[in-house]
Design an enzyme around this catalytic site. Sequence first.
Site, PDB file in Angstrom:
ATOM      1  CB  SER A  20       1.975   6.913   4.883  1.00  0.00           C
ATOM      2  OG  SER A  20       0.826   6.581   5.606  1.00  0.00           O
TER       3      SER A  20
ATOM      4  CD  GLU B 111      -4.814   0.621   6.769  1.00  0.00           C
ATOM      5  OE1 GLU B 111      -5.014   1.169   5.653  1.00  0.00           O
ATOM      6  OE2 GLU B 111      -3.772   0.761   7.419  1.00  0.00           O
TER       7      GLU B 111
ATOM      8  CD  GLN C 189      -2.440   1.258   2.744  1.00  0.00           C
ATOM      9  OE1 GLN C 189      -1.805   0.919   3.724  1.00  0.00           O
ATOM     10  NE2 GLN C 189      -3.677   1.728   2.817  1.00  0.00           N
ATOM     11  N   GLY C 190       0.625   2.157  -0.907  1.00  0.00           N
ATOM     12  CA  GLY C 190       1.412   3.385  -0.994  1.00  0.00           C
ATOM     13  C   GLY C 190       0.558   4.619  -0.756  1.00  0.00           C
TER      14      GLY C 190
END
Lengths: 402, 402, 383, 383
Positions: free
Chosen positions: B133, B249, B130-131
């Site tokens: 932050s 999430e 997951q990109g």
Amino acid sequence: MAESDALAEFRRTLRGWLAGNVPPPPPFKLPQTFLEVETEAQFRWLQAWQQRLYDAGYVGFDVPEEYGGRGIDPARQAIVAEELIEARAPFLVNFIALHWAGPTILLFGTEAQKRRLLRPLLRADEIWCQGFSEPGAGSDLASLQARAVQQADGSWRVTGHKVWTTVAHFARWMILLARTEEGVNKYASLSYFLCPMEAPGVSVQPLVKLNGEGGFNQVLFDDAPMPADALLGERGQGWNIAMATLMFERGAAERGGKERAAAFFAQLGALVAVAERTPLGAGTVAEDPVFRQRVAALWVEGQAIALSAMRASATALNAERPLALPLMSKLVASEWAQRLAELACEMLGPEAALSLEDPAAPFGGEWPRAFMNSFGMTIGGGTSQILRNILGERVLGLPKSK
Amino acid sequence: MAESDALAEFRRTLRGWLAGNVPPPPPFKLPQTFLEVETEAQFRWLQAWQQRLYDAGYVGFDVPEEYGGRGIDPARQAIVAEELIEARAPFLVNFIALHWAGPTILLFGTEAQKRRLLRPLLRADEIWCQGFSEPGAGSDLASLQARAVQQADGSWRVTGHKVWTTVAHFARWMILLARTEEGVNKYASLSYFLCPMEAPGVSVQPLVKLNGEGGFNQVLFDDAPMPADALLGERGQGWNIAMATLMFERGAAERGGKERAAAFFAQLGALVAVAERTPLGAGTVAEDPVFRQRVAALWVEGQAIALSAMRASATALNAERPLALPLMSKLVASEWAQRLAELACEMLGPEAALSLEDPAAPFGGEWPRAFMNSFGMTIGGGTSQILRNILGERVLGLPKSK
Amino acid sequence: MQPRSPLPLLPLPPADFGYSEAHAQIQASARRWLAEHASAAELRRLETDPVGYAPSTLPALAELGWLELGCPADGAMDHLSVALLAEEQGRRLLPSPWASTIVAAALLAQAGTPEQRERWLPPLVAGQATLSVAFQEPRGVWHPEQLRSRAVRQGDGWQLTGSKLAVAWGQRADALLLPTRSAEGLELFVVERGALEVVAEATIDSTRRSARLGFTGLELTERERLEPSAAGAALGGALRLARLLLAAELVGVSEAVLALTRDYACLREQFGKPIGAFQAVKHPLVDVLTELELSRSLVLSAALACGGPDEAGADTLVAMARWHSAEGALRAVQHGVQLHGGYGFTKDCDVHFYFKRALASRGLLGTNVELGAELARRLFGGS
Amino acid sequence: MQPRSPLPLLPLPPADFGYSEAHAQIQASARRWLAEHASAAELRRLETDPVGYAPSTLPALAELGWLELGCPADGAMDHLSVALLAEEQGRRLLPSPWASTIVAAALLAQAGTPEQRERWLPPLVAGQATLSVAFQEPRGVWHPEQLRSRAVRQGDGWQLTGSKLAVAWGQRADALLLPTRSAEGLELFVVERGALEVVAEATIDSTRRSARLGFTGLELTERERLEPSAAGAALGGALRLARLLLAAELVGVSEAVLALTRDYACLREQFGKPIGAFQAVKHPLVDVLTELELSRSLVLSAALACGGPDEAGADTLVAMARWHSAEGALRAVQHGVQLHGGYGFTKDCDVHFYFKRALASRGLLGTNVELGAELARRLFGGS
């Protein structure tokens, strides 16, 4: 460090005097602190005690003799404070006067104001109350709306609505914060007054606290007159003077650390007494390991608070962070006292519900009363939330939250 | 409520299969969760397990068959989840894919995207990271700076710096949030991509966690190409899609309450084991009244969290406040797990200092490791502070804090 | 009036807390030296160092007088100075066996035979030798009355059997001080490291290493035995000193974490302002501040009491200081990690060193549950 | 893999938590009725009322079916409905002996003789009579095995000696149910109020009155004795029900305080914005919210378990619900007062009613320390 012979002698004399003069409990219920003085009978009884103590020469060691005090003598002041706690003497009813108004007047008053006001203040002949908070201005004190307008002859007229005014119904004077200036920022437009309560247009209405006790009020000003010399300090200087008063209120004053330490130990001793005298199963609460652990934790914290009160005056030890201890003392002490009262209630189990009026209430029903009263201290004089802001900003240098 | 015969039969079969197929522990240390997968050996071993479970027909009960799933069947999904915990099976390594990327693709993807991506995702043939932050955009995610520019041929070029990217070093794909639009507000200028990790210009650099473990990374994009169909949904719709992913999430997903309940009970059982097996004086920690009381408190809270996970899907019981349970579940669960790990460390006394590498460490040194790892959950996926803001604003309707 | 029960009378500090100009100078010079010689970079370098501290550190501290303050030849010491130094050391986490060595020296000074004192104290004070007291045993045992290590008379000498753990810097100490119990009571022995089975522990805290020791039928002579008549008091004093140093160090840990996190909160911006402007960040930091100031008052008072005549009172204050500073430090490091956010979860952020120290320290020489029970006994009596 | 110990298996609710359309209707109609008939103004009026509740309340509740749900003639009841009603009642603090009456009715229904049931149940269900079970004794005693009230056989009848306290609405009850112990074990009696020395307690909580009872050598006949064979199970069930109702009420208390404080935080402005925008106000309110939602899950599950076969499991869940909701409610009311500021400290603000209820309830039928010990025994065995 041994006391000097003179001080030791002073302590001995005082102890003897107290043994002969601390009055037995009156036939009515006494309030727990000055915040709860409600009836005329309570007030008169407490006033008489302060007068007697003053006349015996034991009040006013932070006020020069020319103003009716005993001369600045912190050592004797601390001894008096400690011995009063030790002797379980009644509290001094003119609390706001002694600890907040008095020091502020001494700092900012004119010679005439000091000569007129301080002696009757020390002797409880004239009671003082505080008029800062308003219905719309609590934490955000500077947004207050009470307004004082100067008249042609230099006197003032004040209109406004103050709340949270403890002992106002017995007060001769109020320290009053009101808006006097136009067109400047909200801080610079405030002035600080020593306002007579007997003026026309001043009306005091009792408020009832959540636990049903009185002792605190709202005060309405309807174009009430104040003389010219009611102003303390300069016009527009009110916010700064008020901050000094609040520092006194929050315990930053130079009151003896040992006195405050003794107060903590008294509270802890009362908690220990609850544990030891409250039956639980075949024994007492003091034998239950879980309660023991909790009492121990409060003991540690209370000892730390008491020692910190003493350390506050050891300047060299506070060089890195001089404001921390003065600014935090009310915060930590009031939250600690609240936890302590809550724990005492928990020890009492179902009987924590019994109130002052129930003759079978353990410890006279004082503990649920104390727990409820504890919120007066975590709210009044700056809520815990506001104090955390102040500490974060003034001691840690964090950016403003507002 | 008894299970239907078909479901009971399914459970029996699965239980039998697990008994024969859950692998014995490998010769190397396994990570505690998918957040800590560090070595190639760990990864391969865990990947093989997910593949085996998929091939046996037990993965994908939330994905239609045409995309490689087993058809939408929450009951069977819940049974699988429960039995995996019961059998102490290894976790599924493609966690981000199964729980965050997969449901998001199913919700927003084109038919082609779903056909291409879901099956290898379920089988762990292709790992997802997951990109979201960035170094400058954590809690304030919408201020992220990664930029994707569309080329004349419809393809994209992305430049930026992502952090906190778990399993990026094994990932074939990333769900990537990047800025694509100019001159609109920060929310409307974001788009959501399914970004291939093997493109030139993408570099993965490991970060080391406070406890010394790896498993999480920073990913640098230097004008890295993405095909036209890397875009998920519409341009400028990225924020909304990202919010859906974050809801998954944070546990708002429709994952079985019983599965989550079983996970809580497993953690509690582990704590109870520490108490029962850790000597203290002549007995064990489990005999100490103070520790007993603390474990009881965590048991109550854990039971409440587990039951709340189950209640979240009882729609009629959440009518007054439909978002409360979904939005609070990560907050309360992560803080509870942190307290639990802390308490376990406290039980171990001085031996809580012993690390994984010490053969004499009680419980293999897992507890200080777990305590440190617990901050991954109170920080990642929205810090506890941010989640309290969200709950205050979206559930209680309080005014914005920002 | 509420009825009250009397509390145990604890020693109260004098108005100036005994803090003199000399103390201010010691503190300032320590801070200057540490600013130059201790750094996070050095902590990183030492993480993989087999020794765990720079060999030059102890002689340097000796030169600064840190060891002399802690191990005066006549057995008395200025506990306040030592506590102030321990706090400074905790702020920087300076790795060195300084604290464990002065605890051992205090024990030797009080209960060592003339020969033992002659043998060990001069090199200790010079920073040329290190010793460590093996207080802790398995099963959470540390109380002198409950030790399981046994000493049995064997002809002219002794046979020792037992095991110890969490012995600070035990793997490098020249000799270990072993508290054991014999038929007669408490026995202390000083034993060179080579005679023992010493295994370095692998712990989470690289800044204070430790070892476990085993000995089975270890044969010793009277020469290795400390004066039995002084053993009990000396071990009690050493335990008090060790707890005091631990407490003071932990105040330093809280200070350091507060400073790091406060600075980060002023710099790090989210939602267009520094995160320190948010009460969710500001208020926990204030709680760290108030807790550590309270801990400091306990530590200073405990240090003063350690020099005074009321040993039971000093023990109680030391237990309080240890209890409060360990709780406070653990809260401080938790907030430190949490409020640094994702960065706080990495080893790049210095907070992790402090986190590990606080976590590793909390259970040493009595868990907080044990200390609470100890304090409750003081308050209520009973068990 | 961490080693694990098995936990006691507790009854788990079905997926829909057994919540049916009928429950939704009961809840909605209760809420409507309460909105009309219960108010803070009424609470203020009743503060000085000698009875403490409006005489019309109980018949009105009977008409609504509240009593029927709680006291069905066959001894079974829908605990979920009753818990939902108790929460609604807690939100408004409606003063009435509803809860104490249905607990007494459940006890009578299970262990009353046919004559006793005939005598009492019909008027109870009609709201024409009230009864109360005297669970609590001095010294924090409530456990059926530890009762100190004694029943001694005297010829054909019995002689009772003992005292009770915190008996809900005992001063107005038509009769009291007295658990006592005899040589044979537990004995229950139903006694008309006039036969006892009943003193209204002065408590902080005007919304639920209570009494203490005394009886010395009170002479009773067999007719007043409940079926001894059913006494133990019935008292256990009544205790379970009473705790469940208390827990559900306390969830209602938390809900009400949250609503009041949330509304105030949206309206009250300081520093130019509503105080609810400050995290120092917002975050504590969120904590109240999460705690009460967790409590609710326990209460609902406990209610379902009360209707099921696993009594020990139901007892455990009820104890958990009672523990959690009492802690949560006390936190909620503390935040409620604090966040209302000066206004919260006055009786003008409605929060004080809830504060007092939460404080007065926490110690009933087992303090949280006792409940914690009870739960630990379930988990670990031992004492």
